[in-house]
Design a protein around this motif. Structure first.
Motif, PDB file in Angstrom:
ATOM      1  N   LEU A  79       0.828  -1.200   0.000  1.00  0.00           N
ATOM      2  CA  LEU A  79       0.000   0.000   0.000  1.00  0.00           C
ATOM      3  C   LEU A  79       0.871   1.262   0.000  1.00  0.00           C
ATOM      4  N   GLY A  80       0.649   2.099  -1.001  1.00  0.00           N
ATOM      5  CA  GLY A  80       1.393   3.338  -1.116  1.00  0.00           C
ATOM      6  C   GLY A  80       2.796   3.196  -1.658  1.00  0.00           C
ATOM      7  N   ARG A  81       3.207   1.960  -1.945  1.00  0.00           N
ATOM      8  CA  ARG A  81       4.561   1.725  -2.446  1.00  0.00           C
ATOM      9  C   ARG A  81       4.627   1.986  -3.956  1.00  0.00           C
ATOM     10  N   ALA A  82       5.804   2.394  -4.394  1.00  0.00           N
ATOM     11  CA  ALA A  82       6.015   2.618  -5.829  1.00  0.00           C
ATOM     12  C   ALA A  82       6.030   1.284  -6.563  1.00  0.00           C
ATOM     13  N   CYS A  83       5.345   1.255  -7.697  1.00  0.00           N
ATOM     14  CA  CYS A  83       5.260   0.039  -8.513  1.00  0.00           C
ATOM     15  C   CYS A  83       5.255   0.448  -9.972  1.00  0.00           C
ATOM     16  N   ARG A  84       5.840  -0.390 -10.809  1.00  0.00           N
ATOM     17  CA  ARG A  84       5.860  -0.080 -12.238  1.00  0.00           C
ATOM     18  C   ARG A  84       4.491  -0.294 -12.875  1.00  0.00           C
ATOM     19  N   GLY A  85       3.571  -0.970 -12.144  1.00  0.00           N
ATOM     20  CA  GLY A  85       2.224  -1.174 -12.651  1.00  0.00           C
ATOM     21  C   GLY A  85       1.504   0.145 -12.895  1.00  0.00           C
ATOM     22  N   GLY A  86       0.957   0.286 -14.078  1.00  0.00           N
ATOM     23  CA  GLY A  86       0.243   1.507 -14.431  1.00  0.00           C
ATOM     24  C   GLY A  86       1.091   2.537 -15.127  1.00  0.00           C
ATOM     25  N   GLU A  87       2.393   2.330 -15.105  1.00  0.00           N
ATOM     26  CA  GLU A  87       3.310   3.257 -15.777  1.00  0.00           C
ATOM     27  C   GLU A  87       4.015   2.577 -16.941  1.00  0.00           C
ATOM     28  N   SER A  88       4.826   1.575 -16.665  1.00  0.00           N
ATOM     29  CA  SER A  88       5.523   0.854 -17.736  1.00  0.00           C
ATOM     30  C   SER A  88       5.062  -0.591 -17.850  1.00  0.00           C
ATOM     31  N   VAL A  89       4.176  -1.021 -16.947  1.00  0.00           N
ATOM     32  CA  VAL A  89       3.599  -2.365 -16.976  1.00  0.00           C
ATOM     33  C   VAL A  89       2.091  -2.228 -16.806  1.00  0.00           C
ATOM     34  N   ILE A  90       1.321  -2.839 -17.683  1.00  0.00           N
ATOM     35  CA  ILE A  90      -0.135  -2.772 -17.580  1.00  0.00           C
ATOM     36  C   ILE A  90      -0.740  -4.149 -17.821  1.00  0.00           C
ATOM     37  N   THR A 120      -8.191   3.581 -27.365  1.00  0.00           N
ATOM     38  CA  THR A 120      -8.562   4.987 -27.489  1.00  0.00           C
ATOM     39  C   THR A 120      -7.334   5.804 -27.866  1.00  0.00           C
ATOM     40  N   PRO A 121      -7.520   6.871 -28.633  1.00  0.00           N
ATOM     41  CA  PRO A 121      -6.366   7.644 -29.128  1.00  0.00           C
ATOM     42  C   PRO A 121      -5.517   8.277 -28.034  1.00  0.00           C
ATOM     43  N   ASP A 122      -6.138   8.591 -26.900  1.00  0.00           N
ATOM     44  CA  ASP A 122      -5.410   9.301 -25.850  1.00  0.00           C
ATOM     45  C   ASP A 122      -4.908   8.371 -24.749  1.00  0.00           C
ATOM     46  N   PHE A 123      -4.816   7.080 -25.026  1.00  0.00           N
ATOM     47  CA  PHE A 123      -4.492   6.135 -23.951  1.00  0.00           C
ATOM     48  C   PHE A 123      -3.153   6.419 -23.286  1.00  0.00           C
ATOM     49  N   ASP A 124      -2.160   6.808 -24.041  1.00  0.00           N
ATOM     50  CA  ASP A 124      -0.817   6.968 -23.464  1.00  0.00           C
ATOM     51  C   ASP A 124      -0.791   7.951 -22.299  1.00  0.00           C
ATOM     52  N   ALA A 125      -1.728   8.879 -22.272  1.00  0.00           N
ATOM     53  CA  ALA A 125      -1.786   9.840 -21.169  1.00  0.00           C
ATOM     54  C   ALA A 125      -2.116   9.158 -19.846  1.00  0.00           C
ATOM     55  N   ALA A 126      -2.667   7.955 -19.911  1.00  0.00           N
ATOM     56  CA  ALA A 126      -3.020   7.223 -18.687  1.00  0.00           C
ATOM     57  C   ALA A 126      -1.816   6.560 -18.037  1.00  0.00           C
ATOM     58  N   LEU A 127      -0.708   6.474 -18.743  1.00  0.00           N
ATOM     59  CA  LEU A 127       0.479   5.800 -18.224  1.00  0.00           C
ATOM     60  C   LEU A 127       1.282   6.769 -17.369  1.00  0.00           C
ATOM     61  N   LYS A 128       1.246   6.546 -16.075  1.00  0.00           N
ATOM     62  CA  LYS A 128       1.933   7.446 -15.142  1.00  0.00           C
ATOM     63  C   LYS A 128       2.193   6.700 -13.837  1.00  0.00           C
ATOM     64  N   PRO A 129       3.111   7.189 -13.016  1.00  0.00           N
ATOM     65  CA  PRO A 129       3.385   6.526 -11.738  1.00  0.00           C
ATOM     66  C   PRO A 129       2.150   6.526 -10.843  1.00  0.00           C
ATOM     67  N   ARG A 130       1.908   5.373 -10.211  1.00  0.00           N
ATOM     68  CA  ARG A 130       0.793   5.239  -9.288  1.00  0.00           C
ATOM     69  C   ARG A 130       1.236   4.379  -8.112  1.00  0.00           C
ATOM     70  N   PRO A 131       1.128   4.876  -6.885  1.00  0.00           N
ATOM     71  CA  PRO A 131       1.434   4.016  -5.740  1.00  0.00           C
ATOM     72  C   PRO A 131       0.401   2.893  -5.647  1.00  0.00           C
ATOM     73  N   CYS A 132       0.813   1.755  -5.148  1.00  0.00           N
ATOM     74  CA  CYS A 132      -0.080   0.607  -5.061  1.00  0.00           C
ATOM     75  C   CYS A 132      -1.259   0.909  -4.140  1.00  0.00           C
ATOM     76  N   ALA A 133      -2.443   0.426  -4.526  1.00  0.00           N
ATOM     77  CA  ALA A 133      -3.659   0.659  -3.748  1.00  0.00           C
ATOM     78  C   ALA A 133      -4.052  -0.554  -2.910  1.00  0.00           C
ATOM     79  N   LYS A 134      -3.253  -1.621  -2.949  1.00  0.00           N
ATOM     80  CA  LYS A 134      -3.557  -2.831  -2.179  1.00  0.00           C
ATOM     81  C   LYS A 134      -2.690  -2.872  -0.919  1.00  0.00           C
ATOM     82  N   GLN A 135      -3.230  -3.486   0.124  1.00  0.00           N
ATOM     83  CA  GLN A 135      -2.463  -3.607   1.357  1.00  0.00           C
ATOM     84  C   GLN A 135      -1.206  -4.456   1.154  1.00  0.00           C
ATOM     85  N   THR A 136      -1.369  -5.580   0.453  1.00  0.00           N
ATOM     86  CA  THR A 136      -0.248  -6.484   0.221  1.00  0.00           C
ATOM     87  C   THR A 136      -0.316  -7.025  -1.201  1.00  0.00           C
ATOM     88  N   CYS A 137       0.799  -7.588  -1.645  1.00  0.00           N
ATOM     89  CA  CYS A 137       0.861  -8.226  -2.960  1.00  0.00           C
ATOM     90  C   CYS A 137       1.551  -9.572  -2.787  1.00  0.00           C
TER      91      CYS A 137
END
Length: 293
Positions: free
Chosen positions: A203-214, A237-254
């Motif tokens: 939770l809240g940790r940096a992860c490549r998910g959502g930025e360089s891994v989807i 969608t034409p504007d999809f690349d704008a969705a790729l950005k750093p996102r901290p994890c929203a799960k308690q654990t992985c």
């Protein structure tokens, strides 16, 4: 841009029927299979068009994909694209391998799960030998039920020393929790087992998910990973690349390898290197274990 896509279309059936897995109990209609094929074709065309990027694709189906020719053809086709860096697929390795010579084997990676209740060890090992002969990098593994421990030990003894054997820890559904002896036993087979046997704080940790891994489904809906339901956009969608950005994890654990391997603080990219998708460590396992812990 370097982008890794975990593709999971609507396919959710398997030619095996493991009791702990629901997918071997489902059978698709011809119409459902046609939908899966059409979705995959659309996805492959999208990858073909992203020539400005360096793309890797990991097929992680709910079921067994490689028994269907359209998945074999997708791997062959994608492997010849200059901008595709790596291709990997999770499989029980029951398929024929006659399609592999038409692909660029150096781009292929196989994550092969051995199911001792559904195939003979010598047959599975013969498939692994073929992969080696064809120049395809692969790892093999077993679900870490205690009832499979002896068979996993036999598999390790029969595999080449340089083939990584992983044990997928059973975090739910085990009749009894692992004892210290059980953990030690599986760790002798897989030095990274303690890493997989952990629900890593995320939770809240940096992860490549959502930025360089989807994660992408058959409709093109993209999520940061398989384990967070919230969509971040649609790849078509034409504007999809704008969705790729750093996102901290929203799960308690992985707790799943294909998720936590992208958590930055674990630094497992150092352990697996270019073999991160097919789960092949890039360094000797004793060193990999020391790095990971």
């Amino acid at each position: 841009m370097k982008l890794t896509v975990l593709y999971r279309g609507p396919l959710s059936s398997c030619n095996y029927g493991c009791e702990y897995c629901p997918f071997g109990k489902w059978k698709h209609t011809d119409e459902e299979l046609a939908k899966d094929r059409a979705d995959l074709e659309r996805f492959v065309a999208w990858v073909e068009a992203r020539t400005q990027d360096t793309v890797s694709v990991f097929f992680t189906p709910w079921g067994e994909a490689l028994i269907w020719p359209w998945y074999q053809e997708a791997l062959v086709r994608l492997s010849h694209l200059p901008h595709v860096e790596r291709l990997a697929v999770q499989t029980n390795l029951s398929c024929k391998l006659d399609w592999v010579p038409r692909a660029r084997a150096e781009k292929l990676g196989i994550w092969a799960t051995y199911h001792p209740e559904w195939t003979k060890r010598h047959r599975f090992l013969a498939q692994c030998t073929k992969l080696t002969e064809l120049g395809v990098r692969h790892s093999v593994g077993v679900v870490g039920f205690l009832r499979f421990a002896e068979e996993a030990e036999s598999l390790r003894a029969d595999l080449p020393a340089d083939t990584y054997l992983w044990i997928n820890a059973v975090k739910d559904g085990q009749e009894e929790p692992y004892t210290a002896e059980d953990i030690a036993r599986f760790s002798r087979l897989d030095p990274l087992f303690p890493v997989n046997n952990t629900r890593h704080p995320s939770l809240g940790r940096a992860c490549r998910g959502g930025e360089s891994v989807i994660s992408v489904d058959g409709e093109g809906t993209a999520r940061r990973c398989h384990f967070i339901d919230e969509p971040i956009g649609n790849i078509y969608t034409p504007d999809f690349d704008a969705a790729l950005k750093p996102r901290p994890c929203a799960k308690q654990t992985c707790g799943c390898h294909i998720g936590y391997v992208h958590l930055e603080y674990l630094e497992l990219d150092r352990v697996f290197g270019s073999g991160i998708l097919e789960r092949v460590p890039a360094m000797p396992l004793w060193k990999a274990r020391a790095t990971a812990t």
